[in-house]
Design a protein around this motif. Structure first.
Motif, PDB file in Angstrom:
ATOM      1  N   SER A   1       3.881   0.966  -0.859  1.00 24.42           N
ATOM      2  CA  SER A   1       2.789   1.841  -1.286  1.00 24.42           C
ATOM      3  C   SER A   1       2.045   1.315  -2.504  1.00 24.42           C
ATOM      4  CB  SER A   1       3.344   3.236  -1.592  1.00 24.42           C
ATOM      5  OG  SER A   1       4.314   3.166  -2.635  1.00 24.42           O
ATOM      6  N   GLU A   2       2.620   0.308  -3.199  1.00 26.36           N
ATOM      7  CA  GLU A   2       1.994  -0.203  -4.416  1.00 26.36           C
ATOM      8  C   GLU A   2       1.599  -1.674  -4.288  1.00 26.36           C
ATOM      9  OE1 GLU A   2       4.444   0.524  -7.812  1.00 26.36           O
ATOM     10  OE2 GLU A   2       4.467   2.702  -7.522  1.00 26.36           O
ATOM     11  N   LYS A   3       1.628  -2.182  -3.069  1.00 30.43           N
ATOM     12  CA  LYS A   3       1.362  -3.605  -2.907  1.00 30.43           C
ATOM     13  C   LYS A   3      -0.075  -3.964  -3.271  1.00 30.43           C
ATOM     14  CE  LYS A   3       2.359  -7.435   0.208  1.00 30.43           C
ATOM     15  NZ  LYS A   3       2.958  -7.851   1.498  1.00 30.43           N
ATOM     16  N   ASP A   4      -0.970  -2.999  -3.223  1.00 30.96           N
ATOM     17  CA  ASP A   4      -2.374  -3.271  -3.541  1.00 30.96           C
ATOM     18  C   ASP A   4      -2.705  -3.008  -5.009  1.00 30.96           C
ATOM     19  OD1 ASP A   4      -2.886  -3.979  -0.919  1.00 30.96           O
ATOM     20  OD2 ASP A   4      -3.355  -1.919  -0.316  1.00 30.96           O
ATOM     21  N   ILE A   5      -1.716  -2.626  -5.825  1.00 34.89           N
ATOM     22  CA  ILE A   5      -1.955  -2.399  -7.253  1.00 34.89           C
ATOM     23  C   ILE A   5      -1.764  -3.725  -7.985  1.00 34.89           C
ATOM     24  CG2 ILE A   5      -1.206  -1.165  -9.320  1.00 34.89           C
ATOM     25  CD1 ILE A   5      -0.258   1.095  -7.518  1.00 34.89           C
ATOM     26  N   ALA A   6      -2.859  -4.293  -8.481  1.00 31.94           N
ATOM     27  CA  ALA A   6      -2.777  -5.600  -9.139  1.00 31.94           C
ATOM     28  C   ALA A   6      -1.874  -5.537 -10.364  1.00 31.94           C
ATOM     29  CB  ALA A   6      -4.174  -6.066  -9.531  1.00 31.94           C
ATOM     30  N   PHE A   7      -0.954  -6.498 -10.454  1.00 33.14           N
ATOM     31  CA  PHE A   7      -0.032  -6.659 -11.582  1.00 33.14           C
ATOM     32  C   PHE A   7       0.928  -5.478 -11.722  1.00 33.14           C
ATOM     33  CE2 PHE A   7      -3.958  -8.928 -12.780  1.00 33.14           C
ATOM     34  CZ  PHE A   7      -3.466 -10.232 -12.760  1.00 33.14           C
ATOM     35  N   GLY A   8       1.125  -4.708 -10.632  1.00 30.69           N
ATOM     36  CA  GLY A   8       2.037  -3.570 -10.697  1.00 30.69           C
ATOM     37  C   GLY A   8       3.472  -3.992 -10.967  1.00 30.69           C
ATOM     38  N   VAL A   9       3.956  -5.023 -10.260  1.00 29.07           N
ATOM     39  CA  VAL A   9       5.333  -5.488 -10.464  1.00 29.07           C
ATOM     40  C   VAL A   9       5.481  -6.128 -11.837  1.00 29.07           C
ATOM     41  CG1 VAL A   9       6.995  -7.237  -9.693  1.00 29.07           C
ATOM     42  CG2 VAL A   9       5.914  -5.721  -8.018  1.00 29.07           C
ATOM     43  N   LEU A  10       4.486  -6.885 -12.281  1.00 32.55           N
ATOM     44  CA  LEU A  10       4.553  -7.498 -13.606  1.00 32.55           C
ATOM     45  C   LEU A  10       4.631  -6.415 -14.674  1.00 32.55           C
ATOM     46  CD1 LEU A  10       4.497 -10.061 -15.303  1.00 32.55           C
ATOM     47  CD2 LEU A  10       1.995  -9.903 -15.298  1.00 32.55           C
ATOM     48  N   HIS A  11       3.886  -5.342 -14.501  1.00 33.20           N
ATOM     49  CA  HIS A  11       3.940  -4.235 -15.455  1.00 33.20           C
ATOM     50  C   HIS A  11       5.359  -3.655 -15.522  1.00 33.20           C
ATOM     51  CE1 HIS A  11       2.523  -0.773 -17.772  1.00 33.20           C
ATOM     52  NE2 HIS A  11       3.284  -0.033 -16.974  1.00 33.20           N
TER      53      HIS A  11
ATOM     54  N   LEU B   1       7.260  -7.182  -0.920  1.00 34.53           N
ATOM     55  CA  LEU B   1       6.330  -6.059  -1.088  1.00 34.53           C
ATOM     56  C   LEU B   1       5.630  -6.076  -2.436  1.00 34.53           C
ATOM     57  CD1 LEU B   1       8.488  -3.185   0.466  1.00 34.53           C
ATOM     58  CD2 LEU B   1       6.678  -4.520   1.561  1.00 34.53           C
ATOM     59  N   ALA B   2       5.852  -7.142  -3.232  1.00 31.63           N
ATOM     60  CA  ALA B   2       5.203  -7.236  -4.543  1.00 31.63           C
ATOM     61  C   ALA B   2       3.738  -7.613  -4.386  1.00 31.63           C
ATOM     62  CB  ALA B   2       5.922  -8.272  -5.401  1.00 31.63           C
ATOM     63  N   ASP B   3       2.911  -7.183  -5.329  1.00 29.77           N
ATOM     64  CA  ASP B   3       1.488  -7.515  -5.279  1.00 29.77           C
ATOM     65  C   ASP B   3       1.292  -9.000  -5.570  1.00 29.77           C
ATOM     66  OD1 ASP B   3       0.529  -7.682  -8.436  1.00 29.77           O
ATOM     67  OD2 ASP B   3       2.219  -6.309  -8.095  1.00 29.77           O
ATOM     68  N   PRO B   4       0.329  -9.638  -4.922  1.00 24.93           N
ATOM     69  CA  PRO B   4       0.124 -11.087  -5.081  1.00 24.93           C
ATOM     70  C   PRO B   4      -0.168 -11.488  -6.521  1.00 24.93           C
ATOM     71  CG  PRO B   4      -1.077 -10.274  -3.169  1.00 24.93           C
ATOM     72  CD  PRO B   4      -0.568  -9.064  -3.894  1.00 24.93           C
ATOM     73  N   GLU B   5      -0.871 -10.641  -7.276  1.00 24.05           N
ATOM     74  CA  GLU B   5      -1.220 -11.002  -8.659  1.00 24.05           C
ATOM     75  C   GLU B   5       0.047 -11.155  -9.508  1.00 24.05           C
ATOM     76  OE1 GLU B   5      -4.518  -9.004  -6.600  1.00 24.05           O
ATOM     77  OE2 GLU B   5      -2.442  -8.412  -6.974  1.00 24.05           O
ATOM     78  N   SER B   6       0.994 -10.247  -9.341  1.00 22.39           N
ATOM     79  CA  SER B   6       2.250 -10.353 -10.100  1.00 22.39           C
ATOM     80  C   SER B   6       3.022 -11.601  -9.709  1.00 22.39           C
ATOM     81  CB  SER B   6       3.115  -9.109  -9.863  1.00 22.39           C
ATOM     82  OG  SER B   6       2.525  -7.961 -10.408  1.00 22.39           O
ATOM     83  N   LEU B   7       3.048 -11.898  -8.413  1.00 22.18           N
ATOM     84  CA  LEU B   7       3.776 -13.077  -7.942  1.00 22.18           C
ATOM     85  C   LEU B   7       3.185 -14.354  -8.537  1.00 22.18           C
ATOM     86  CD1 LEU B   7       4.322 -12.257  -4.144  1.00 22.18           C
ATOM     87  CD2 LEU B   7       5.929 -11.966  -6.033  1.00 22.18           C
ATOM     88  N   ARG B   8       1.870 -14.439  -8.578  1.00 18.31           N
ATOM     89  CA  ARG B   8       1.226 -15.651  -9.098  1.00 18.31           C
ATOM     90  C   ARG B   8       1.399 -15.750 -10.610  1.00 18.31           C
ATOM     91  NH1 ARG B   8      -4.682 -15.879  -6.827  1.00 18.31           N
ATOM     92  NH2 ARG B   8      -4.591 -17.980  -7.740  1.00 18.31           N
ATOM     93  N   SER B   9       1.386 -14.628 -11.305  1.00 19.51           N
ATOM     94  CA  SER B   9       1.632 -14.647 -12.753  1.00 19.51           C
ATOM     95  C   SER B   9       3.061 -15.070 -13.055  1.00 19.51           C
ATOM     96  CB  SER B   9       1.346 -13.266 -13.347  1.00 19.51           C
ATOM     97  OG  SER B   9      -0.011 -12.917 -13.203  1.00 19.51           O
ATOM     98  N   LEU B  10       4.018 -14.553 -12.248  1.00 18.02           N
ATOM     99  CA  LEU B  10       5.422 -14.946 -12.425  1.00 18.02           C
ATOM    100  C   LEU B  10       5.578 -16.435 -12.168  1.00 18.02           C
ATOM    101  CD1 LEU B  10       8.442 -14.305 -12.767  1.00 18.02           C
ATOM    102  CD2 LEU B  10       8.506 -13.658 -10.343  1.00 18.02           C
TER     103      LEU B  10
END
Length: 949
Positions: A73-83, A144-153
């Protein structure tokens, strides 16, 4: 997962937890590590991560954990996992400049955002590690992580350098497989993270039955049997979460009883119910109809039962639920639940009334009579005399064909629906007897309590006697069967009488008493209807009883008669097993292998596990005889698994015997000991148990050159009442091992006296392989007494008996005894030539223990094995290179044996010399090699082997 379940779960994932601890130690030493926990749904990936992190949190205080998890449900929230990661860091280590991740330039997810947020994470990593801490970065459900968080990680991990950081990524493989192809979305960063340099993957597959047993040990109460553990694995797909829930909610006894549908845990039922409510009405109806039909069903039948108009839409929605899938099998399109437990959950959720209605509707549309009857029985909630009678008739039909497992199920259903208590008792006794006949002992034992509530009688006593036979308890079996026979009147109850006689046939078979076996088999045939299971099995086993008594011509006629009888496949299995065993004993090994292999499968017409285990035990012996030792070991291991699950103790020693002998001959002493231990039998066991166990111990001892051990191992056989059967040539090859051990321990006259009656019987029967086995012992005796000419003739006669027989190991044994005896008699050139031939045969079989012995004998004969044909086969310890020329060939042989740990007495027995001769050679060896003790000699040889390696 509750705390207790989590603690128990750890017991099943010890190896994986240790891998994580090893990676953490590596990180603490300054070498960063990244690992991917790859697991399917319910396989415990999240539980492993949580258990590991919980252990870290109560351990050292210098480890900081940042934890986040992806969500659909949060995969489209940019940087959600990083947050989540940044927010989980302790307040005292948060960077003062750290704000909420987001973009300062461009739109969300732009390269500037990714670099900026990657820098925030990188600074946090540096701050934590600069303070002397180890950092664990954990992202669960990374698919299920958002792509922005994955790329930042990924940005931070590539730039952090050699710092103490462990990164843990949890991957749900099923969801990842369902996601759009990353080839179409190259910028997500997931593939790059999973392929990170030096990353390790920890895969969590389904629990095995043994792991489930270990899981159960974390709870109070009785342990879980292997068959029950296997049932749980098959039911749940091996999911630790589901298995843990089932063990919490249901008693162990549930998994040891026969049930049409196993239960589902309440959490799974609730999850399934919620999934059904989200489906369109026709999709839900299709799933419910499929649940009534079974784990697998024909799509056409399921759609008809569900009464749906748009099959394609219903199938599509049902498949998307994750509860079932569509498959094309041959000419059929099928629906199949992803796990049987999901089918159970849907079935459970239906409720009794809806289930009964669907079963009644299914009975109306089924074309096969058996399927119609099955659904009618499932729809019946109250006693129904007519339906019970139909089920009893079906059970009798199954029993008449020897399909005991199906008979047991039908008898049980009939008992449930029969309104008469006395008839129910009779049906339950028949059901229990059928379970035992099928070899399903765990089910039978779980149902045994029902017998205690019934009035005792011949039928129930016969069932208890049958169960005692298969559990390997001869005294108990004898008591029950005698009581049953004394309590029955064959004139008024021939069915029960013939069943008791048939159990007596099996009792006699296990006692290896040919006369009794034939007597009881004749009684069965006089009482049972021709072609009935009792009559067919009596005919199949009667041939063996005749063979045990040496009446081979009558035995062959008996099997020819059995072949002409009308047979169902399950009955054919019994006849093939009997013929195969007989032909193996008669040296007709190729025929035996074909017949025994045909009696192994149990899939056709629900053949008996008991018969299959007999067949596999003797098939392994046939493969051993012809030299197909790898095939034999595969058969042994497959049979061992089946035996453990079936609980049939009677056949356990027979199955493990061949494994012990092969591993000993190959010099794999630990593996051989394992087979011997697993095949152990008490001295009051059935002869069919004690004989293979004693032979296994004797053959392992012989391979180790422990002839006193051979004699000790075979003493229980010597003390048996060896009437018609045990001493019959071809069935139990113990006589040559015992007599040979007597010769090798200097008890020549005793060996001579023991051998005579067995030689006479083998001659009378014309049994070639037995005559060959006894001839090599007779040759040893003659050589030891100085009659070299007679010894040579005897050895050659033994080899002639084997001409044309596919028995390479038997031929190698005769040649080895021939060469060893002649080396001792001073005929060194003749001995060396024969020993070289024996060594080649042993080498071809992979019998390393005897290859080494042949090489030692050749050295003792003054011939270097390296100069003989096939010298590559000899790999035993040799004298140190620099001292090869200092020792004579016989000194090398003595030195190698003593260095390997043999006593002077054992070395003398192996080389067929006196103990004084060994002592004389040792004195010279010590002087030549400048050592003063046995340990010093062993050290010299050990160093030589290491250098050679």
């Amino acid at each position: 997962m509750p705390n207790k379940d989590a603690a128990v779960f750890e017991r099943t994932r010890i190896v994986q937890a240790q891998q994580l601890l090893g990676l953490l130690r590596s990180a603490r030493s300054g070498t960063p590590a990244l690992t991917v926990i790859s697991a399917g749904p319910g396989m415990g990936g999240t539980e492993l991560i949580e258990s590991f992190l919980q252990g870290i949190s109560v351990g050292r205080q210098d480890t900081i954990v940042l934890h986040a998890a992806g969500a659909g449900s949060e995969k489209d929230i940019a940087f959600g996992v990083l947050h989540q990661l940044l927010a989980s860091s302790p307040a005292e280590v948060r960077h003062p400049a750290q704000g909420s991740p987001g973009g300062s330039s461009g739109g969300a997810g732009s390269p500037g955002d990714i670099v900026g947020n990657g820098e925030i994470l990188l600074k946090l990593i540096q701050e934590v590690t600069d303070q002397g801490n180890t950092l664990i970065l954990c992202v669960d459900s990374i698919q299920l992580a958002d792509p922005e968080s994955l790329r930042s990680l990924l940005y931070a991990l590539r730039r952090m350098g050699q710092v103490p950081v462990l990164t843990i990524l949890g991957l749900n493989t099923e969801i990842a497989a369902q996601s759009p192809s990353t080839a179409q979305s190259p910028s997500t960063g997931l593939d790059d993270l999973l392929a990170f340099p030096d990353a390790t993957t920890i895969e969590l597959g389904p629990l095995t039955p043994s792991e489930v047993q270990e899981l159960r040990r974390g709870y109070s109460g009785p342990e879980l049997t292997l068959p029950a553990a296997r049932a749980l694995v098959e039911h749940t797909g091996g999911s630790p979460r589901l298995i843990g829930a089932l063990l919490n909610e249901f008693p162990v006894s549930v998994w040891s009883t026969r049930q049409e549908t196993w239960p589902a845990p309440s959490e799974c039922v609730a999850h399934t119910a919620a999934a059904l409510t989200r489906l369109p009405a026709e999709g839900a109806a299709l799933v419910q109809a499929a649940a009534v039909l079974g784990v697998r069903s024909q799509l056409a039948v399921a759609t008809q039962l569900a009464g749906i108009s748009d099959a394609v839409a219903a199938v599509e929605s049902a498949s998307c639920s994750g509860l079932l899938f569509v498959s094309a099998t041959g000419a059929e399109t099928r629906l199949e639940f992803t796990r049987p437990v999901f089918r159970a959950a849907v079935y459970q959720h239906l409720g009794p009334a809806r289930r009964a209605a669907l079963h009644a509707a299914a009975a109306a549309i089924m074309t096969a009579p058996g399927q119609r009857l099955k659904h009618r029985a499932a729809a019946a909630l109250l006693p129904d005399a007519g339906l019970a009678a139909e089920l009893e008739a079906a059970a009798e039909g199954f029993a008449s064909s020897g399909a005991w497992s199906s008979a047991a199920q039908a008898y049980t259903q009939s008992a449930r629906l029969n309104p008469e208590p006395s008839v129910r008792e009779t049906l339950l006794v028949k059901a229990l007897d059928a379970m035992v006949g099928a070899g399903e002992l765990p089910l039978a034992l779980a149902s045994l309590d029902a017998l205690d509530s019934f009035a005792p009688g011949p039928r129930s006593d016969a069932v208890r006697g049958h169960l005692a036979i298969l559990r390997g308890r001869p005294a108990q079996a004898d008591a029950f069967l005698q009581k049953a026979w004394n309590g029955v009147d064959p004139a008024t109850d021939p069915g029960t009488a013939s069943a008791i006689c048939q159990r007596q046939v099996l009792h006699a078979l296990a006692r290896f008493n040919g006369r009794d076996l034939v007597m009881w088999a004749e009684r069965v045939k006089g009482l049972a209807p021709p072609g009935s299971p009792a009559a067919v099995e009596a005919q199949a086993i009667e041939g063996l009883g005749l063979g045990f008594s040496g009446r081979y011509a009558e035995s062959e006629r008996s099997y020819r008669h059995a072949d002409k009888m009308p047979q169902h496949e399950a009955q054919h299995q019994r006849i093939e097993m009997g013929k195969g065993w007989l032909h193996l004993a008669m040296d007709r090994v190729d025929e035996a292998r074909s017949e025994l292999a045909g009696a192994v499968p149990t899939e056709f017409a629900h053949g008996s596990q008991r018969i299959s285990l007999w067949a596999q035990g003797w098939l392994a012996r046939a493969d051993f005889a012809i030299g197909a030792w790898d095939d034999a070991l595969r058969t042994v291991d497959a049979a061992a698994l089946m035996q453990e699950e079936s609980g049939i103790e009677l056949l356990r020693p027979l199955i493990h015997w061949t494994g012990a002998q092969i591993q000993a001959l190959r010099g794999n002493w630990k593996a051989a000991a394992g087979y011997v231990e697993r095949g152990a039998a008490a001295t009051d066991s059935y002869p069919a148990m004690l004989l293979p166990y004693c032979l296994a111990m004797a053959q392992v001892a012989e391979a180790k050159v422990d002839y006193d051990g051979v004699i000790r191992a075979l003493l229980p056989v010597l003390r048996m009442q060896r009437g018609a059967g045990i001493d019959e040539p071809g069935f139990w090859p113990w006589q040559d091992h015992y007599a040979n051990a007597l010769v090798m321990t200097g008890r020549i006259d005793e060996a001579d006296a023991f051998l005579v009656p067995h030689e006479e019987l083998a001659m009378q029967r014309g049994h070639r392989s037995t005559r060959a086995r006894l001839a090599y012992v007779r040759g040893r005796i003659l050589a030891a007494r100085g009659d070299v000419g007679a010894a040579r003739s005897t050895f050659l006669e033994g080899l002639a008996q084997l001409d044309g027989l596919p028995l390479p190991y038997a031929r190698a044994r005769v040649k080895f005894a021939y060469g060893q005896s002649f080396r001792r008699a001073g005929k060194r050139r003749e001995a060396a030539a024969v020993l070289a031939e024996a060594r080649d045969l042993f080498a071809g079989l992979g019998a390393k223990a005897y290859v080494d012995r042949c090489s030692r004998e050749m050295r003792a004969a003054g011939v270097s094995p390296d100069d003989a044909p096939g010298s590559a086969a000899g790999r035993e310890a040799s004298a140190p290179t620099g001292m090869q020329s200092e020792l004579t060939e016989q000194e090398k042989a003595v030195a190698a044996l003593v260095a390997s740990g043999l006593s002077n007495k054992d070395a003398a027995a192996e080389l067929y010399v006196s103990v004084k001769t060994v002592q004389y050679h040792l004195t010279r060896i010590y002087a030549k090699l400048s050592v003063t003790s046995r340990s010093g000699l062993a050290a010299v040889y050990s160093g030589s082997r290491r250098g050679a390696e």
